[in-house]
Design an enzyme around this catalytic site. Structure first.
Site, PDB file in Angstrom:
ATOM      1  N   ARG A  77     -18.422   2.149 113.021  1.00 12.51           N
ATOM      2  CA  ARG A  77     -18.985   3.351 113.661  1.00 12.51           C
ATOM      3  C   ARG A  77     -20.502   3.226 113.787  1.00 12.51           C
ATOM      4  NH1 ARG A  77     -17.224   8.835 110.959  1.00 12.51           N
ATOM      5  NH2 ARG A  77     -18.868   8.288 109.490  1.00 12.51           N
ATOM      6  N   LYS A 180     -23.267   9.007 115.546  1.00 10.48           N
ATOM      7  CA  LYS A 180     -23.782   9.716 114.372  1.00 10.48           C
ATOM      8  C   LYS A 180     -25.304   9.614 114.402  1.00 10.48           C
ATOM      9  CE  LYS A 180     -22.180  10.496 109.649  1.00 10.48           C
ATOM     10  NZ  LYS A 180     -21.344  11.693 109.816  1.00 10.48           N
TER      11      LYS A 180
HETATM   12  C1  PLP Z   1     -20.121  12.307 109.619  1.00  4.37           C
HETATM   13  C2  PLP Z   1     -19.525  13.383 110.468  1.00  4.37           C
HETATM   14  C3  PLP Z   1     -18.177  13.771 110.340  1.00  4.37           C
HETATM   15  C4  PLP Z   1     -17.270  13.257 109.241  1.00  4.37           C
HETATM   16  O1  PLP Z   1     -16.980  11.917 109.326  1.00  4.37           O
HETATM   17  P1  PLP Z   1     -16.403  11.149 108.050  1.00  4.37           P
HETATM   18  O2  PLP Z   1     -16.300   9.758 108.495  1.00  4.37           O
HETATM   19  O3  PLP Z   1     -15.092  11.739 107.732  1.00  4.37           O
HETATM   20  O4  PLP Z   1     -17.378  11.368 106.952  1.00  4.37           O
HETATM   21  C5  PLP Z   1     -17.693  14.710 111.218  1.00  4.37           C
HETATM   22  N1  PLP Z   1     -18.468  15.269 112.172  1.00  4.37           N
HETATM   23  C6  PLP Z   1     -19.769  14.941 112.306  1.00  4.37           C
HETATM   24  C7  PLP Z   1     -20.559  15.583 113.359  1.00  4.37           C
HETATM   25  C8  PLP Z   1     -20.338  13.984 111.461  1.00  4.37           C
HETATM   26  O5  PLP Z   1     -21.632  13.664 111.606  1.00  4.37           O
END
Ligand code: PLP
Length: 335
Positions: A77, A180
């Site tokens: 990711r 992210k």
């Molecule tokens: C990090 C994040 C998540 C959760 O992702 P995980 O991989 O389960 O920790 C969900 N939504 C947003 C906007 C995020 O930044």
């Protein structure tokens, strides 16, 4: 360390690791005890938001071994986010080296087994090269720090109330929602603030285009349970949660059907259980969802965590600490 009273916040540890990208290549992973970065004032991160991050956890098992949960998914990711913001990808091997190094250097900060606390790992990358025009930097810093964190909910696994916000969007259908990146959080701050002021745990964002479907739950994905089915939104603007993906696998193993599709707001009134899922809390069960702009209110369950959500929560957290067998090969021992 008072492991039992840790909150979900920053605690200083001994070391963090850094790696610089320069002349089209990554350098070596360096360890430092400084919490500060020396940054050029024209760095692209400061002006044009070239920033991406990750969030993952390390757990201490009963056997005294440190476990990482699905780090390869975070590495993948991170590469996806990098390509979205025109930043250089961090090869998985470099990502692995950095997180192993920082965890091993801060071993004493991994909370003990049974404390319900863990070591949160925060990889990030920023554009450090100076530019004035809008263009990607030529130089980058990849950094990983850690912080011991307590359970997200001190009171335990109790349902929270959420507020739908129609005034602000987190991300557009062809925007940066699947990356992210800090910009998505900046865009959502006002909505989160309004929800907090109104007494809600967090905000539920709707799809930005039609305002008809559930998109995300603050910094987490949304899921719901009804008719023995695990339902989670399909959307081009949500961040693909690794927790959600894992819950889908476990739900399948527990005999639930899986539906990844658009989830209309009105469907909230039909759910038996609902929750937000992400690394920080794993699952936050949801009891009430208010939609102040339409005056509607949706009540899900009786105020206690539902049985499916509880089973999923305990199943996933038991695999993470090594109490349950790991049928999917999700756990890596750090040594
Ligand atoms: C990090 C994040 C998540 C959760 O992702 P995980 O991989 O389960 O920790 C969900 N939504 C947003 C906007 C995020 O930044």
């Amino acid at each position: 360390m008072d492991w039992g009273n840790l909150s979900f916040g920053y605690t200083k540890t001994n070391y963090n690791v850094r790696c610089q990208y320069k002349d089209n290549a990554w350098g070596s992973v360096e360890m430092t005890d400084s919490e500060y970065i020396n940054l050029h004032m024209a760095s692209t991160v400061l002006h044009y938001g070239q920033e991406i991050f990750e969030g993952m956890k390390a757990f201490m098992g009963k056997d005294g071994r440190i476990r990482l949960f699905r780090w390869e998914e975070n590495a993948k990711r991170f590469r996806h986010s990098a390509s979205g913001l025109l930043m250089p990808e961090v090869p998985d091997e470099l990502f692995r080296e950095a997180i192993f190094k920082v965890v091993l250097a801060n071993k004493e900060f991994v909370p003990p087994y049974g404390s319900h606390a863990s070591l949160y790992i925060r990889p990030l990358m920023i554009g450090t090269g100076p530019e004035l025009g809008v263009k990607p930097a030529l130089e980058y810093l990849f950094l990983v720090f850690v912080s011991p964190v307590g359970p997200y909910f001190k009171e335990g696994f109790k349902p929270v109330n959420m507020m739908i916000c129609r005034k602000y969007d987190r991300a557009a259908p062809h925007g940066t929602g699947t990356y992210k990146t800090g910009g998505n959080y900046a865009a959502g701050l006002r909505a989160v603030e309004e929800a907090h002021k109104a007494g809600y745990a967090n905000v539920i964002f709707l799809d930005a285009k039609e305002k008809k479907y559930i998109d995300e739950c603050g910094p987490a994905n949304f899921f719901a349970i009804k008719d023995n089915t695990y339902i989670t939104p399909e959307s081009p603007s949500i961040l693909d949660s690794i927790t959600n993906k894992s819950l889908i696998n476990l739900a399948g193993k527990l005999g639930l059907k899986i539906e990844r599709r658009k989830v209309p707001v009105e469907e909230l009134s039909t759910f038996e259980e609902a929750g937000a899922c992400g690394t920080a809390a794993v699952i936050s069960p949801i009891h009430k969802i208010a939609d102040p702009e339409t005056g509607k209110e949706y009540i899900i369950g009786d105020g206690n965590a539902g049985s499916v959500s509880s089973n999923l929560y305990h199943y996933l957290t038991s695999i993470q600490v090594g109490d349950e067998p790991d049928p999917f090969g999700w756990v890596t021992i750090v040594e």
